[in-house]
Design a protein around this motif. Structure first.
Motif, short mmCIF file in Angstrom:
data_model
loop_
_atom_site.label_atom_id
_atom_site.label_comp_id
_atom_site.label_asym_id
_atom_site.label_seq_id
_atom_site.Cartn_x
_atom_site.Cartn_y
_atom_site.Cartn_z
N LEU A 124 -6.60 8.56 4.13
CA LEU A 124 -6.59 10.00 4.44
C LEU A 124 -5.31 10.61 3.87
N ASN B 232 0.83 -1.21 0.00
CA ASN B 232 0.00 0.00 0.00
C ASN B 232 0.86 1.26 0.00
N LYS C 109 -2.14 13.41 3.82
CA LYS C 109 -1.21 13.86 4.85
C LYS C 109 -1.83 15.02 5.64
N ASN D 121 -1.67 1.32 16.47
CA ASN D 121 -1.75 2.67 15.92
C ASN D 121 -3.16 3.25 15.89
N GLN E 156 -2.69 15.92 19.03
CA GLN E 156 -1.77 15.27 19.97
C GLN E 156 -0.54 16.13 20.21
N PHE F 78 -1.67 -2.87 11.99
CA PHE F 78 -0.26 -2.75 12.36
C PHE F 78 0.06 -3.57 13.61
N ARG G 65 -11.61 -0.66 12.47
CA ARG G 65 -11.39 0.64 11.83
C ARG G 65 -11.08 0.47 10.35
N ASN H 258 -5.92 10.43 20.30
CA ASN H 258 -6.71 11.60 20.71
C ASN H 258 -8.20 11.41 20.45
N PHE I 299 -5.79 6.03 16.89
CA PHE I 299 -5.58 7.46 17.09
C PHE I 299 -5.82 7.79 18.56
N LEU J 107 3.20 2.34 1.83
CA LEU J 107 3.73 3.00 3.03
C LEU J 107 5.24 3.06 2.91
N GLU K 178 1.03 6.92 9.78
CA GLU K 178 0.91 5.75 8.89
C GLU K 178 -0.50 5.19 8.90
N ALA K 179 -1.09 5.14 10.10
CA ALA K 179 -2.45 4.59 10.20
C ALA K 179 -3.43 5.47 9.43
N GLY K 180 -3.26 6.78 9.54
CA GLY K 180 -4.14 7.69 8.80
C GLY K 180 -3.98 7.53 7.30
N ARG K 181 -2.72 7.48 6.86
CA ARG K 181 -2.47 7.33 5.43
C ARG K 181 -2.98 6.00 4.92
N ALA K 182 -2.81 4.94 5.73
CA ALA K 182 -3.23 3.61 5.28
C ALA K 182 -4.74 3.54 5.09
N LEU K 183 -5.47 4.42 5.80
CA LEU K 183 -6.93 4.42 5.65
C LEU K 183 -7.37 5.21 4.42
N ALA L 244 -12.19 8.07 9.02
CA ALA L 244 -11.89 7.96 7.59
C ALA L 244 -13.15 7.92 6.72
N ARG M 227 -5.62 3.48 -1.41
CA ARG M 227 -5.54 2.99 -0.03
C ARG M 227 -6.92 2.85 0.62
N LEU N 91 -13.59 11.02 4.19
CA LEU N 91 -13.43 10.69 2.78
C LEU N 91 -14.77 10.59 2.07
N SER O 47 -6.58 16.08 11.87
CA SER O 47 -7.46 15.30 12.74
C SER O 47 -6.71 14.52 13.81
N VAL O 48 -5.47 14.17 13.56
CA VAL O 48 -4.79 13.23 14.45
C VAL O 48 -3.49 13.80 15.04
N GLY P 297 3.57 6.02 13.79
CA GLY P 297 2.51 5.08 13.45
C GLY P 297 1.15 5.75 13.29
N GLN P 298 0.97 6.90 13.96
CA GLN P 298 -0.30 7.62 13.87
C GLN P 298 -0.50 8.13 12.44
#
Lengths: 240, 233
Positions: free
Chosen positions: B140, A48, B142, A87, B153, A83, A149, A91, A89, A50, B133-138, A101, A76, A105, B148-149, B130-131
């Motif tokens: 979203l 993907n 940059k 990971n 923080q 992971f 998620r 907050n 979020f 990364l 990466e997780a956003g991008r993997a979904l 997401a 993606r 999106l 949002s994330v 990782g925060q």
């Protein structure tokens, strides 16, 4: 569904992937095993993007995603990823983690995303945690939420990067159960793991990676009972 | 004993009461707070922009021109005394300016921005990668993940050092006397030179600074605790 052609990845002077070729078909559950440093996580993270491959091509549903012109964010959306370190979020609440997401999106409206999230949480037995924060959950619960998620985006394929490696032993089972349940729904999965039991039970194909290439690939039965290469025989004798 | 008491009372009267001198401290404090407050806001804006300039990387991992500009800015500002920066602003760059307060705000804002930049940058980098990466993997982008994330923080990470920066800034404004502004420190100094009794005015000004900063510290503490809610177990 995913076609990988002559994939290379170099970090500084470290040649991690040295020409990986593979074809993942719809509905397959590919389990990738191998010693640490063999490139299996890098391979998964290239799928993907990364990690940006140094050379080679990756095609997903007929799109060359390694082409710089491809909108990788769009791609993606259809590839979930779980992971090793969850990971989630930190907050956001569990509910917000799941709906962020799809809402951002514009896959779903806020309300629909919320309902969908609750449905998915119920499936993994965590509905009552919707308003909790990640720090209030155990490792196993976090990983189940992380899976949910990803599922909230209705991906066409799910990538798992050692999803149980950071868990206490007694929590491994609950995560693997969720993954098995997901496999039963027909989801296409690529799983990097050290869980040999899972590979045997759920995998449709098992890959052995070492030194940056796929050294051996076979059905789980053949893979474990009849390993061909010396490297795999050594590896299996150590982990089984 | 009584003589000492009478003398102290007289000093107190000379320093604060007679000629309504307490008003001078008050208006001085007003100038101090005005400069510090607006400079802090300006510093936050400049610092945040600089931080993102510093964090920008090209696809091949090399520095961008934005990073280079931000680095030069930070080097120059941190490498020169703030008194000099203030005097350069007042006597050279804005030598025609009438409003000393505005020049002081600009000068301290520009100065604080360099320090805030490093604080904000460190706060963003301290968020686990990782925060992102997780956003991008979904799926979203940059920017979406940042908003949002990462930034929520980072704000939590940044609050204690930013509070510290505000406190330093507030006290740093004591040098605005150099550009003929009458802040709290200068007011005290003027009164001291008028009464030939420096003890009361200087100690009095010190107490006022202390109280203001104590209040600021308490407010920051409350804010910090509120933001840490999501960490509660």
């Amino acid at each position: 569904m995913i076609i990988v052609k002559d994939l290379h990845k170099t970090f500084e002077n470290n040649h991690v992937l040295r020409g990986v070729n593979y074809h993942v078909h719809q509905g397959e559950k590919i389990v990738v095993i191998g010693p640490s440093g063999s490139g299996k996580s890098t391979f998964l993270r290239c799928l993907n993007l990364l990690e940006t491959p140094t050379s080679g091509e990756i095609w997903f549903d007929g799109i060359n995603i390694t082409d710089p012109k491809t909108d990788i964010d769009k791609v993606r959306e259809h590839m979930g990823m779980v992971f090793q370190n969850f990971n989630l979020f930190n907050n956001l609440t569990i509910m917000q983690n799941i709906t962020l997401a799809p809402v951002k999106l514009k896959v779903m409206g806020k309300e629909e995303a919320g309902e969908n999230a609750l449905k998915l949480l119920e499936r993994v037995g965590l509905k009552e945690k919707a308003d909790a924060y990640p720090s209030q959950l155990s490792g196993g619960q976090k990983q189940r939420v992380a899976i949910v998620r990803s599922l909230a985006m209705s991906p066409r394929v799910m990538l798992f990067d050692e999803p149980t490696s950071a868990l206490d032993p007694e929590m491994v089972g609950e995560v693997l159960d969720v993954m098995k349940g997901l496999a039963d729904t027909g989801m296409t999965m690529v799983v990097v793991t050290h869980e040999m039991g899972f590979a045997r039970e759920v995998g449709t194909k098992v890959l052995f990676m070492d030194e940056g290439i796929i050294m051996e690939e076979n059905t789980p039965q053949e893979f474990f009972s009849n390993p061909k290469s010396q490297r795999l025989q050594d590896f299996l004798s150590k982990v089984l | 004993m009584q003589a000492w008491f009478e003398k102290t009372a007289k000093m107190f009267d000379a320093a604060f009461i007679s000629g309504d001198r307490w008003k001078l401290y008050l208006s001085g404090l007003g100038v101090t707070l005005e400069v510090a407050f607006f400079a802090a806001i300006l510093g936050m804006i400049i610092g945040t922009i600089l931080a993102f300039m510093k964090l920008s990387v090209r696809r091949n991992g090399k520095k961008t021109i934005l990073t280079v500009i931000a680095n030069i800015y930070i080097d120059v500002i941190r490498g020169t005394p703030s008194v000099l920066q203030l005097m350069i602003m007042w006597f050279i760059i804005f030598s025609n300016a009438k409003n000393g307060v505005l020049v002081a705000i600009l000068s301290f804002g520009v100065n604080s921005g360099a320090y805030v930049a490093e604080i904000v940058r460190a706060g963003i980098l301290a968020v686990d990668k990782g925060q992102m990466e997780a956003g991008r993997a979904l799926g979203l982008s940059k920017t979406q993940t940042m908003i949002s994330v990462i930034i929520p923080q980072a704000v939590k990470n940044v609050l204690p050092p930013i509070g510290n920066e505000f406190i330093v800034l507030l006290k740093e404004t004591a040098i605005v006397g150099y550009v003929s502004l009458t802040d709290l420190t200068r007011a005290a100094n003027q009164i001291a030179s008028r009464t030939y009794e420096p003890f009361m005015p200087l100690i009095g000004a010190a107490v006022i600074y202390f109280v203001v900063i104590k209040i600021l510290t308490i407010l920051l503490g409350i804010l910090e605790r509120r933001l840490r809610k999501s960490d509660n177990r």
